[in-house]
Design a protein around this motif. Structure first.
Motif, PDB file in Angstrom:
ATOM      1  N   GLU A  57      -4.891   5.243  -2.864  1.00 42.84           N
ATOM      2  CA  GLU A  57      -4.869   5.397  -1.497  1.00 42.84           C
ATOM      3  C   GLU A  57      -3.605   5.064  -1.169  1.00 42.84           C
ATOM      4  O   GLU A  57      -2.860   4.452  -1.441  1.00 42.84           O
ATOM      5  CB  GLU A  57      -5.903   4.295  -1.154  1.00 42.84           C
ATOM      6  CG  GLU A  57      -7.459   4.658  -1.337  1.00 42.84           C
ATOM      7  CD  GLU A  57      -8.419   3.806  -0.452  1.00 42.84           C
ATOM      8  OE1 GLU A  57      -8.203   3.088   0.441  1.00 42.84           O
ATOM      9  OE2 GLU A  57      -9.739   3.979  -0.798  1.00 42.84           O
ATOM     10  N   HIS A  58      -3.215   5.586  -0.102  1.00 43.45           N
ATOM     11  CA  HIS A  58      -1.960   5.393   0.950  1.00 43.45           C
ATOM     12  C   HIS A  58      -0.828   6.134  -0.009  1.00 43.45           C
ATOM     13  O   HIS A  58      -0.964   7.190  -0.685  1.00 43.45           O
ATOM     14  CB  HIS A  58      -1.640   4.411   1.565  1.00 43.45           C
ATOM     15  CG  HIS A  58      -2.670   3.745   2.582  1.00 43.45           C
ATOM     16  ND1 HIS A  58      -3.065   4.404   3.624  1.00 43.45           N
ATOM     17  CD2 HIS A  58      -3.627   2.751   2.559  1.00 43.45           C
ATOM     18  CE1 HIS A  58      -3.934   4.067   4.428  1.00 43.45           C
ATOM     19  NE2 HIS A  58      -4.323   2.937   3.700  1.00 43.45           N
ATOM     20  N   SER A  59       0.010   5.224  -0.454  1.00 47.31           N
ATOM     21  CA  SER A  59       0.784   5.331  -1.587  1.00 47.31           C
ATOM     22  C   SER A  59       1.888   6.464  -1.286  1.00 47.31           C
ATOM     23  O   SER A  59       2.720   7.161  -2.123  1.00 47.31           O
ATOM     24  CB  SER A  59       0.404   5.562  -2.887  1.00 47.31           C
ATOM     25  OG  SER A  59      -0.744   4.728  -3.212  1.00 47.31           O
TER      26      SER A  59
ATOM     27  N   PHE B   1      -8.529  -3.566  -4.934  1.00 52.07           N
ATOM     28  CA  PHE B   1      -7.393  -2.880  -5.408  1.00 52.07           C
ATOM     29  C   PHE B   1      -6.570  -3.598  -6.406  1.00 52.07           C
ATOM     30  O   PHE B   1      -6.320  -4.620  -6.480  1.00 52.07           O
ATOM     31  CB  PHE B   1      -6.500  -2.386  -4.329  1.00 52.07           C
ATOM     32  CG  PHE B   1      -7.382  -1.303  -3.321  1.00 52.07           C
ATOM     33  CD1 PHE B   1      -6.903   0.083  -3.519  1.00 52.07           C
ATOM     34  CD2 PHE B   1      -8.275  -1.718  -2.372  1.00 52.07           C
ATOM     35  CE1 PHE B   1      -7.577   0.809  -2.575  1.00 52.07           C
ATOM     36  CE2 PHE B   1      -9.050  -0.733  -1.532  1.00 52.07           C
ATOM     37  CZ  PHE B   1      -8.629   0.394  -1.761  1.00 52.07           C
TER      38      PHE B   1
ATOM     39  N   GLU C  40      -5.395   8.238 -12.327  1.00 54.41           N
ATOM     40  CA  GLU C  40      -6.694   9.467 -11.871  1.00 54.41           C
ATOM     41  C   GLU C  40      -7.500   9.898 -12.881  1.00 54.41           C
ATOM     42  O   GLU C  40      -8.681   9.914 -12.900  1.00 54.41           O
ATOM     43  CB  GLU C  40      -5.914  10.351 -10.977  1.00 54.41           C
ATOM     44  CG  GLU C  40      -5.418   9.759  -9.593  1.00 54.41           C
ATOM     45  CD  GLU C  40      -4.740  10.959  -8.565  1.00 54.41           C
ATOM     46  OE1 GLU C  40      -4.705  10.681  -7.418  1.00 54.41           O
ATOM     47  OE2 GLU C  40      -4.372  11.962  -9.299  1.00 54.41           O
TER      48      GLU C  40
ATOM     49  N   ASP D 296     -12.951   0.576  -7.914  1.00 58.28           N
ATOM     50  CA  ASP D 296     -14.226   0.232  -6.932  1.00 58.28           C
ATOM     51  C   ASP D 296     -14.823  -0.992  -7.748  1.00 58.28           C
ATOM     52  O   ASP D 296     -15.916  -0.921  -7.848  1.00 58.28           O
ATOM     53  CB  ASP D 296     -15.379   1.251  -6.663  1.00 58.28           C
ATOM     54  CG  ASP D 296     -14.513   2.262  -5.756  1.00 58.28           C
ATOM     55  OD1 ASP D 296     -13.973   2.023  -4.633  1.00 58.28           O
ATOM     56  OD2 ASP D 296     -14.762   3.589  -6.115  1.00 58.28           O
TER      57      ASP D 296
ATOM     58  N   THR E 283      -7.629   1.771  -7.028  1.00 55.14           N
ATOM     59  CA  THR E 283      -8.756   1.063  -7.207  1.00 55.14           C
ATOM     60  C   THR E 283      -9.608   1.945  -8.039  1.00 55.14           C
ATOM     61  O   THR E 283      -9.687   3.115  -8.314  1.00 55.14           O
ATOM     62  CB  THR E 283      -9.350   0.959  -5.797  1.00 55.14           C
ATOM     63  OG1 THR E 283     -10.665   0.401  -5.846  1.00 55.14           O
ATOM     64  CG2 THR E 283      -9.848   2.294  -5.096  1.00 55.14           C
TER      65      THR E 283
ATOM     66  N   THR F 200       0.765  -1.349  -0.263  1.00 57.67           N
ATOM     67  CA  THR F 200      -0.011  -0.133  -0.029  1.00 57.67           C
ATOM     68  C   THR F 200       0.949   1.248   0.029  1.00 57.67           C
ATOM     69  O   THR F 200       0.178   2.219  -0.245  1.00 57.67           O
ATOM     70  CB  THR F 200      -0.918  -0.056   1.312  1.00 57.67           C
ATOM     71  OG1 THR F 200      -0.260   0.196   2.508  1.00 57.67           O
ATOM     72  CG2 THR F 200      -1.635  -1.216   1.193  1.00 57.67           C
TER      73      THR F 200
ATOM     74  N   ARG G 178      -8.695   5.735  -8.147  1.00 59.20           N
ATOM     75  CA  ARG G 178      -8.652   6.324  -6.916  1.00 59.20           C
ATOM     76  C   ARG G 178      -7.127   5.883  -6.215  1.00 59.20           C
ATOM     77  O   ARG G 178      -7.193   4.798  -6.284  1.00 59.20           O
ATOM     78  CB  ARG G 178      -9.769   6.121  -5.886  1.00 59.20           C
ATOM     79  CG  ARG G 178      -9.630   7.141  -4.745  1.00 59.20           C
ATOM     80  CD  ARG G 178     -10.759   7.110  -3.759  1.00 59.20           C
ATOM     81  NE  ARG G 178     -11.010   5.809  -3.135  1.00 59.20           N
ATOM     82  CZ  ARG G 178     -11.793   4.737  -3.437  1.00 59.20           C
ATOM     83  NH1 ARG G 178     -12.609   4.994  -4.466  1.00 59.20           N
ATOM     84  NH2 ARG G 178     -11.733   3.623  -2.706  1.00 59.20           N
TER      85      ARG G 178
ATOM     86  N   ARG H 291       1.760   2.640   2.747  1.00 60.50           N
ATOM     87  CA  ARG H 291       1.582   3.345   3.899  1.00 60.50           C
ATOM     88  C   ARG H 291       2.800   3.441   4.729  1.00 60.50           C
ATOM     89  O   ARG H 291       3.581   2.546   4.914  1.00 60.50           O
ATOM     90  CB  ARG H 291       0.309   2.539   4.658  1.00 60.50           C
ATOM     91  CG  ARG H 291      -0.222   3.347   5.902  1.00 60.50           C
ATOM     92  CD  ARG H 291      -1.280   2.443   6.614  1.00 60.50           C
ATOM     93  NE  ARG H 291      -1.258   2.885   7.858  1.00 60.50           N
ATOM     94  CZ  ARG H 291      -1.871   2.242   9.027  1.00 60.50           C
ATOM     95  NH1 ARG H 291      -1.965   0.788   9.053  1.00 60.50           N
ATOM     96  NH2 ARG H 291      -2.196   2.948   9.983  1.00 60.50           N
TER      97      ARG H 291
ATOM     98  N   TRP I 150      -1.378   2.243  -4.867  1.00 58.35           N
ATOM     99  CA  TRP I 150      -2.189   1.491  -4.479  1.00 58.35           C
ATOM    100  C   TRP I 150      -3.632   1.915  -5.199  1.00 58.35           C
ATOM    101  O   TRP I 150      -4.180   3.056  -4.560  1.00 58.35           O
ATOM    102  CB  TRP I 150      -2.027   1.388  -3.010  1.00 58.35           C
ATOM    103  CG  TRP I 150      -3.292   0.138  -2.414  1.00 58.35           C
ATOM    104  CD1 TRP I 150      -4.274   0.436  -1.337  1.00 58.35           C
ATOM    105  CD2 TRP I 150      -3.137  -1.186  -2.580  1.00 58.35           C
ATOM    106  NE1 TRP I 150      -4.763  -0.766  -1.218  1.00 58.35           N
ATOM    107  CE2 TRP I 150      -4.172  -1.670  -1.519  1.00 58.35           C
ATOM    108  CE3 TRP I 150      -2.338  -1.995  -3.394  1.00 58.35           C
ATOM    109  CZ2 TRP I 150      -4.284  -3.123  -1.636  1.00 58.35           C
ATOM    110  CZ3 TRP I 150      -2.699  -3.341  -3.204  1.00 58.35           C
ATOM    111  CH2 TRP I 150      -3.500  -4.101  -2.380  1.00 58.35           C
TER     112      TRP I 150
END
Length: 364
Positions: A301-303, A344, A294, A314, A312, A162, A299, A164, A310
């Protein structure tokens, strides 16, 4: 003989082969963003050191040369803020994956013992537990685990997959909890030098470990920061009692880093310029791919660190993998890293500038 492989999950990357074939059929060729393998040249200063040490007819030592140990202790002091670390606080290993996979076995863990790792994680943490016959346990917050039988706690910051980064306050809290319950902490910090929107902190920093390495060990690799995946150059640093035990076991097992690789590691850790240059390459690729993804409806997330985005849409991760494969782009499905990643995909930015540019055009 019982097949040890029967304890292990299916090798995940085999499932990606049909999608790889689809991506490879693209008229302009595949853009492989699945496995985060370095593609840029090994820096000249490192190759020169390897060549100069190539005449190495004798056996290397498991603990490494004094020059290597000096380089390791010097680097963790300079880069991680570690204090008062000596040779007994460092140990070279033959690539970090080897260490992760065989650590529970080398620690003597087995039936009745538990090995914990993040819910979204590098699959080899689970593999290591299963090879030893121990019980793998996942967590969201390790301090919420039942400590009974828990012998080994894996942290991973920056995270694969991720990206993170665990805040310093969380690291302090987790280390304190682990020490209270007698749980050994191994912190996989192989992406520590690749922070983008956050500054990763090591468990060896005195603000985290309180100036003592008791019960904590950090794992580091030169694969990503120096393009040395092919050299299998890595090391662990921290609790001298733990590393002393591992040293004795690894001596018996002949787990020796080749002498030329030891010399190359000394050169790599002594030169910060090439790390800065490689970071700049990755930063540019990351920015280009993030914008393109994007724009395409993903989308992120974290990264905030590491070599991955990371991402997605959806939808089930394999639908995303199939969609991108039709564009000639191969990515890793998130469920390779746990059920929590099922919507993801992990997108590596380790491709060449030319291939990243191709991916950006296809996503436009």
């Amino acid at each position: 003989m019982a097949a040890v492989s029967s304890r292990l999950p299916a090798f995940p990357w085999d499932k990606l082969e049909p999608y790889k074939a689809t991506a490879a059929a693209h008229a302009d060729g595949i853009v492989d963003l699945s496995v985060g393998t370095p593609v840029d040249p090994v820096p000249a200063v490192i190759r020169q050191a390897l060549v100069e040490a190539a005449d190495s007819p004798g056996y290397p030592t498991v603990w490494g040369t004094p020059a290597l140990r000096d380089a390791l202790t010097g680097w963790i002091a300079r880069r991680l803020g570690a204090v008062d670390a000596g040779h007994r606080n460092v140990l070279p290993v033959v690539g970090s994956k080897e260490l992760v996979a065989w650590l529970p076995t080398q620690l003597g863990l087995g039936a009745g013992d538990k090995v914990a790792y993040p819910r979204l994680a590098y699959p080899t943490y689970e593999v290591g537990a299963r090879l030893a016959g121990a019980e793998p346990v996942v967590y969201d917050d390790p301090t919420e685990l039942d400590p009974a039988g828990l012998k080994l706690l894996w942290l991973n910051s920056p995270s694969n997959p991720t990206g993170r980064v665990l805040p310093k306050d969380d690291l302090v809290r987790i280390v304190a909890w682990a020490r209270e319950h007698g749980v050994l902490v191994f912190s996989d910090e192989c992406y520590l030098e690749l922070g983008w929107e956050a500054e990763p902190v090591s468990v060896l920093h005195p603000d985290v470990c309180g100036g003592t390495y008791e019960g904590v060990v950090a794992v580091h690799s030169l694969s990503k920061r120096s393009n040395l995946a092919g050299y299998r150059a890595a090391f662990v640093a921290g609790d001298e009692a733990v590393l002393g035990e591992l040293l004795q076991i690894r001596k018996h097992g002949g787990m020796m880093t080749p002498a030329p690789v030891q010399a190359a590691t000394v050169a790599a850790l002594g030169d910060d310029a090439h790390v800065g240059e490689q970071r700049a390459r990755y930063a540019a690729r990351r920015a280009a791919l993030r914008t393109a993804l994007e724009t395409h409806g993903f989308r992120i997330e974290h990264s905030e660190a590491s070599l991955y985005l990371w991402a997605t849409r959806d939808e089930p991760c394999w639908d995303t993998v199939a969609h991108l494969a039709e564009l000639g782009i191969l990515v890793a499905p998130g469920d390779f890293y746990g059920e929590a990643g099922e919507r993801f995909v992990r997108v590596a930015f380790t491709a060449t500038d030319e291939r990243v540019e191709a991916a950006v055009k296809r996503l436009g």
